[in-house]
Design a protein around this motif. Sequence first.
Motif, short mmCIF file in Angstrom:
data_model
loop_
_atom_site.label_atom_id
_atom_site.label_comp_id
_atom_site.label_asym_id
_atom_site.label_seq_id
_atom_site.Cartn_x
_atom_site.Cartn_y
_atom_site.Cartn_z
N UNK A 1 -12.82 2.48 -18.39
CA UNK A 1 -13.79 3.40 -17.55
C UNK A 1 -14.45 4.45 -18.68
N UNK A 2 -13.85 5.08 -19.52
CA UNK A 2 -14.27 5.77 -20.58
C UNK A 2 -15.34 5.20 -21.39
N UNK A 3 -15.07 3.84 -21.96
CA UNK A 3 -15.84 3.12 -22.93
C UNK A 3 -17.06 2.96 -21.92
N UNK B 1 -19.13 6.02 -21.57
CA UNK B 1 -19.88 6.20 -22.73
C UNK B 1 -21.03 5.08 -23.03
N UNK B 2 -21.05 3.93 -22.82
CA UNK B 2 -22.01 3.05 -23.01
C UNK B 2 -23.16 3.41 -21.97
N UNK C 1 -19.88 -3.40 -11.16
CA UNK C 1 -19.22 -4.75 -11.02
C UNK C 1 -18.51 -5.10 -12.38
N UNK C 2 -18.74 -4.41 -13.41
CA UNK C 2 -18.19 -4.58 -14.87
C UNK C 2 -16.67 -3.74 -14.39
N UNK D 1 -28.63 5.63 -20.70
CA UNK D 1 -29.37 6.73 -20.13
C UNK D 1 -30.26 7.52 -20.95
N UNK D 2 -29.61 8.07 -22.31
CA UNK D 2 -30.12 8.84 -23.11
C UNK D 2 -31.19 8.08 -23.90
#
Length: 421
Positions: free
Chosen positions: A126-128, A131-132, A23-24, A137-138
């Motif tokens: 999209x990269x940001x 990364x978020x 969605x974002x 997930x981590x």
Amino acid sequence: MRRRLINSTLAVVLVVIAVFGVSLVIVETRTISSSAQESVDSEALRLISVIESRLLGSERINPAVLAEQIDDKRYALVKMPGRAPIEVGRRPGGSVITATETGEHGETVTVEESRSAVTREVGRTLMIIGAVALLAIVSAVLLAVRQANKLASPLTDLAETAERLGSGDPRPRHKRYGVPELDRVADVLDSSAERIARMLTAERRLAADASHQLRTPLTALSMRIEEISLTDDPETVKEEAHIALAQVERLTDVVERLLTNARDPRTGSAVVFDLDEVVKQQIEEWRPAYRGEGRAIVCSGKQGLSAVGTPGAVAQVLAALIENSLMHGGGTVALRTRVTGNQAVIEVTDEGPGVPADLGARIFERTISGRNSTGIGLAVARDLAEADGGRLELLQQQPPVFALFLSRMAQSREEPERPVR
């Protein structure tokens, strides 16, 4: 369990990232595209305004003047009636963003920008977002591992505790984990461990008491049976058999009393009984043992006393005191009956060295003994006396005087003190 907790937590995080991340991305892509289109539209509107103002002022319009009004990465095409088209910048190839504005005098302005800029901006966004999402997930995996360890480790400990209980180690661990449900399980296991420990202690105590209390009656019974086997006189056999049967009855009473005390020390079966009969029976039973040691056992004091209690228990208390004098005392052992207030008292004393000063206050504790004995006899005797509503005390250490206090029933047949016999 750890793997399940980690997998479930990770699945939830991935679902959340998938729903909100997609969605974002859609929203950000549309926002960037819309922003780029608005910027191109604004620039076209600005150029048409500049051109109109210069036309009204009869000012010169050329590429140099217009180049100052637009971004150097964009291309502009200006068409005016009666004039040659004016181009500003380099025309982009491929997909472009276009905006066209028309002035009041028929002039038109077309501004173009390559869509690659929008694509690059979307790519950075999209990269940001990626990364978020990766960081989320981590973090979720780390938190899931920590939470799994926090839940799984206590369960492992509780399983080990239950296994120890099953293997016969009833020591409570008193370990808590900060999780109410797990702490509740730990409380139950600790309570069970304490109950098992008490049960084991009671069983061991019963075994030790039974071994100690049955040893002397069994020895006396075996002696009677030997007497019967060695004689041919019917009268002697009959007499010894009657004595043996009486000893068997007392032995049965000892066993029942020990079992009753093991189940509930407060349970009693007190009756009114003749104290003289119990004293006489004990003297007759122990006289051969004292005679074998070259010693004597006598009784004296008030006669005709009736006491409230269990005859078998009182007999066992006296037997413990007489056996204690036989093992640790010396000289003549005297049993004396007397009355104090509403209590009948039986005192047992001997001519031995007495109780050491350092053992006086602890003589009735288990495992406390002045010599190499079990230290159980006097402790069991006190328990039996208290279970019967009486009490056993050490009145004097040197020479030793033990006293058994029992509730007394006043009887009209009470006689003066009897002589020593």
